[in-house]
Design an enzyme around this catalytic site. Sequence first.
Site: not given
Length: 170
Positions: A77, A136, A79, A122
Site C-alpha cells: 500500500m 549477507d 505510494h 523508505e
Amino acid sequence: MTDQQLTHIDEQGDVRMVDVSQKADTERVAVAEGFIAMNPATLELITTGTAAKGDVLACARVAGVMAAKKTSDLIPMCHPLNITKAKVECAPVTAGERADGRVGIHVTTTCGVTGKTGIEMEALTAASVACLTVYDMCKAVDRGMEIMDVRLLRKDGGKTGLWLREGAEA
C-alpha cells in the site's frame, strides 16, 4: 476521521491505497536506524576491509539507497515516490559503546521527498536492507548476527509536521 483510524482500511474493512490526490506537495524527511549485532571478530573483518566479499559497508550503503527507491515494490500500500534524497550511514560500534555491550554496525538512513505523502517507509526499508546486506556479506563467518532496533527516529513535513522519537536529536 480520528487519529486512531487506520488510513489503509476502507469503510468495509478492505485494504486500500490511500487517495492523496487532494493533498498539497510539501517537503518531507524521515530518519530511521537499525543495528546488526555480531561477534567482535566479524566486526574486525568489516572494519579492516578483510571480509571475503569485499567492502561490506560500501555495499550496505548502496543497498540501502536502492531499497529506499524500491519500497513501493515491496510494501503493497506504499505510494511510489520520486525520492529527492537517500543517504545511508554505517558506523561500527565497538565494545562498551552500547548499554547492552553488543558490537556491530549502527545504520542511520535519511530519506527526503517533495510530495503528497510521507517517506518513513523508505527510510525504514533502507535501514532494514542495509542491515540485511551486512548479514549477507558476513554470514559465512557469523550466522548468529542479529538485526535489531529498526525504528523511525524522526519525520518532518506534511499535515502532522515534526515527530521525534523520545531521545532522538532534532
